[in-house]
Enzyme design. Structure first.
Site, mmCIF file in Angstrom:
data_model
loop_
_atom_site.group_PDB
_atom_site.id
_atom_site.type_symbol
_atom_site.label_atom_id
_atom_site.label_comp_id
_atom_site.label_asym_id
_atom_site.label_seq_id
_atom_site.Cartn_x
_atom_site.Cartn_y
_atom_site.Cartn_z
ATOM 1 C CG ASP A 66 2.942 31.096 47.897
ATOM 2 O OD1 ASP A 66 3.957 30.904 48.516
ATOM 3 O OD2 ASP A 66 1.611 31.327 48.461
ATOM 4 N N GLY A 68 6.909 34.647 43.711
ATOM 5 C CA GLY A 68 8.272 34.178 42.545
ATOM 6 C C GLY A 68 9.489 34.458 42.890
ATOM 7 C CB ALA A 92 9.154 31.618 53.824
ATOM 8 N N GLY A 93 7.529 29.436 51.249
ATOM 9 C CA GLY A 93 9.153 28.397 50.350
ATOM 10 C C GLY A 93 9.708 29.580 49.549
ATOM 11 C CD GLN A 276 5.842 34.182 55.293
ATOM 12 O OE1 GLN A 276 6.588 35.758 56.330
ATOM 13 N NE2 GLN A 276 5.879 33.605 55.518
ATOM 14 N N GLY A 354 1.850 22.299 50.434
ATOM 15 C CA GLY A 354 1.118 21.772 49.292
ATOM 16 C C GLY A 354 -0.307 22.127 49.004
ATOM 17 N NE ARG A 355 -2.425 25.752 53.022
ATOM 18 C CZ ARG A 355 -2.567 27.160 53.809
ATOM 19 N NH1 ARG A 355 -3.784 27.042 53.998
ATOM 20 N NH2 ARG A 355 -1.833 27.959 54.625
ATOM 21 N N PRO A 356 -3.170 23.852 47.549
ATOM 22 C CG PRO A 356 -5.793 23.224 46.575
ATOM 23 C CD PRO A 356 -4.458 22.429 47.905
HETATM 24 P P1 IMP Z 1 0.550 31.390 59.118
HETATM 25 O O1 IMP Z 1 2.173 32.695 58.375
HETATM 26 O O2 IMP Z 1 1.047 29.986 58.811
HETATM 27 O O3 IMP Z 1 0.626 32.344 60.933
HETATM 28 O O4 IMP Z 1 0.391 31.974 58.247
HETATM 29 C C1 IMP Z 1 -1.224 32.882 58.717
HETATM 30 C C2 IMP Z 1 -1.626 32.891 56.259
HETATM 31 O O5 IMP Z 1 -0.356 33.640 55.709
HETATM 32 C C3 IMP Z 1 -2.240 32.049 56.034
HETATM 33 O O6 IMP Z 1 -3.506 32.333 55.224
HETATM 34 C C4 IMP Z 1 -0.697 30.631 55.288
HETATM 35 O O7 IMP Z 1 -1.991 30.538 54.298
HETATM 36 C C5 IMP Z 1 -0.380 32.869 54.312
HETATM 37 N N1 IMP Z 1 1.320 32.403 54.326
HETATM 38 C C6 IMP Z 1 2.346 32.037 55.593
HETATM 39 N N2 IMP Z 1 3.036 31.600 54.967
HETATM 40 C C7 IMP Z 1 2.790 31.616 53.406
HETATM 41 C C8 IMP Z 1 3.913 31.788 52.498
HETATM 42 O O8 IMP Z 1 4.889 31.754 52.407
HETATM 43 N N3 IMP Z 1 3.249 32.104 50.977
HETATM 44 C C9 IMP Z 1 1.970 32.400 51.006
HETATM 45 N N4 IMP Z 1 0.723 32.284 52.783
HETATM 46 C C10 IMP Z 1 1.795 32.406 53.283
#
Ligand code: IMP
Length: 486
Positions: A66, A68, A92-93, A276, A354-356
């Site tokens: 996250d 950017g 990912a987002g 990530q 949407g989690r904080p």
């Molecule tokens: P998973 O990738 O869904 O298995 O999640 C494993 C960890 O990576 C968790 O703490 C997620 O919140 C974090 N995570 C996965 N994708 C992202 C992302 O795009 N941004 C930030 N944290 C992520």
């Protein structure tokens, strides 16, 4: 130092082009038919034709994701022929603002928003076909003609609904420390890949898919029976759904390593987009609170099939502070009202779930660690403007672990969890910085803050982003980054 702005004039510059429904990728049809999926023309001169003119660059997160990256990749992609994702999935987002419009990309590389850029989903990615098709259709509805620009690796692994079910069981199981995953089935899909029983895109679109699926389903059925989940997993329905997805996906599938290496041989440039962030890397992150893929720079090679000696530069993206989603150690986390304020100002809420997001302060030992693991040539600092109102800004400069001051990232979970951050406090600037396009026009305190980060991390700051728009990003003249983007 002074900077110049990238991204140019009109905010919505590329939208009319998108709306014009692109017919191609800027890459010749001859090329696509030669390399994707045409005959392999391997010989001693395989690389001899490499016309080296532009850099191949990896852009990845230097923290916990996250940072950017979406905006940066979108911005840089105008200078590249192809943008390739190398790991992760729809966990990912990447958020990109173009004028009034907000695009959230999950699986598809941000480069797809630029006309003529070849977007590639590499073999290191795990693909949920339903999520992929939803994303494609969503972008199409916004005027982005995705399909002519997108190729998907035939070696990428496929996520099935039972991967999500298994993840829920695993995360919710009594006695297990929950990772706080995105619940997208990412981990269980990678588990199947490593256990050598996964199904790849090439299998999904092949005639023996049903046979392979039945073998995998049998395996999962045993677990479903053990957990009394039989009513929650309809294996037959999944099979029928996936056969339909395969029909729509098939034209996009090819040997993307061959496509990318072919482009590079032709002297074309590739931007590798990490998802990530390094601290979520399966090997180098805060294990076990990590994602299940190789988010660090090395993953760009294994996740696309482009060899390491084709990579010219590695650029880390870091916020001017730091955030984390999900559970796990976070040495510089601020649990006070100030942390809340950063969350509010930075709009720190997950773009997928949407989690904080948990918020904290720039962490120098962490950044030095990720710089070492990735070999950053340059750093891009994002969201500087979020700190605009602060009177003073804490920066974590060292860790205290078991009573000793250390500068390295510990490996053991226990040691990571007991880190006490050692802070230095820098004066804030209390002036609006959003949109300032030159380093020497930034308030002096902001310049000193950036200089401090540069000196302590040992990595040049090649770019600063101070607003969500494409053009709210400065590239520092004379920086390595500027050269890599030439
Ligand atoms: P998973 O990738 O869904 O298995 O999640 C494993 C960890 O990576 C968790 O703490 C997620 O919140 C974090 N995570 C996965 N994708 C992202 C992302 O795009 N941004 C930030 N944290 C992520």
């Amino acid at each position: 130092m002074e900077g110049r702005s990238l991204g140019g004039g009109s905010k919505a510059a590329s939208l009319p082009r998108m709306a014009a429904l692109r017919t191609g990728t800027g890459i010749s049809r001859r090329h696509l038919s030669t390399f994707c999926p045409g005959p392999l023309r391997y010989n001693r001169e395989f690389w001899a034709g490499t016309a080296k003119s532009m850099s191949n660059l990896i852009v990845l997160g230097a923290q916990w994701g996250d940072e950017g990256k979406g905006k940066i990749v979108d911005l840089f992609s105008e200078k590249f022929h192809a943008v390739a994702r190398y790991q992760g999935g729809h966990n990912a987002g990447h958020t990109v603002y173009i004028g009034e419009r907000k695009f959230v990309l999950k699986l598809i590389p941000s480069g797809v928003l630029r006309a003529g850029v070849q977007a590639v989903i590499g073999n290191g990615v795990v693909i949920d076909p339903k999520a992929l098709l939803e994303e494609i259709h969503g972008l199409e509805a916004m005027g982005v003609d995705v399909k002519p620009q997108l190729k998907i690796s035939n070696r990428a692994h496929v996520i099935f609904p039972f991967h999500r079910t298994l993840e829920k069981i695993s995360e919710g199981r009594e006695g297990r420390i929950a990772i706080g995953t995105t619940s997208r089935g990412i981990g269980p899909c990678y588990e199947d890949k490593i256990a050598r029983r996964g199904i790849r895109v090439a299998d999904l679109v092949d005639s023996d898919f049903e046979q392979l699926y039945r073998a995998l389903a049998e395996d999962k059925q045993l677990i479903a029976d053990a957990f009394k989940l039989t009513d929650r997993v309809d294996f037959k329905e999944i099979l029928e759904q996936y056969k339909q997805y395969a029909e729509e996906i098939r034209p996009l599938v090819c040997d993307t390593q061959h496509l990318l290496n072919g482009l590079i041989r032709e002297g074309k440039s590739v931007l590798f987009e990490g998802a990530q962030g390094t601290m979520l890397d399966i090997d180098f992150g805060t294990y076990p609170f990590v994602t299940s893929s190789s988010a660090a720079a090395g993953g760009a090679c294994t996740g696309t099939g482009v060899p390491p000696n084709r990579i010219d530069g590695i650029v880390g993206v870091s916020k001017a502070y730091i955030t984390r989603v999900g559970a796990g150690p976070f040495p510089s986390e601020d649990l006070t009202e100030l942390g809340e304020e950063i969350r509010r100002r930075g709009n720190e809420f997950g773009s997928v779930t949407g989690r904080p997001r948990r918020c904290g302060w720039f962490d120098v030992p962490l950044l030095r660690y990720t710089a070492e693991v990735n070999g950053f040539d340059s750093l891009i600092i994002t969201k500087l403007d979020v700190l605009d109102e602060l009177k003073e800004i804490p920066v974590c400069v060292a860790y205290e672990v078991d009573g000793k001051v250390v500068y390295e990232m510990p490996a053991s979970t226990r040691r990571m969890e007991v880190i006490k951050p050692v802070f230095e406090r820098l004066p804030g600037w209390r002036t609006k910085t959003q949109g300032i396009a030159q380093m020497d026009k930034l308030p002096k305190a902001a310049q000193s803050y950036l200089k401090f980060l540069e000196e302590r991390t040992g990595v040049e700051i090649g770019s600063v982003s101070n607003g969500p728009e494409r053009n709210e990003t400065m590239i520092i003249p004379g920086s390595k980054l500027e050269k890599l983007l030439e």
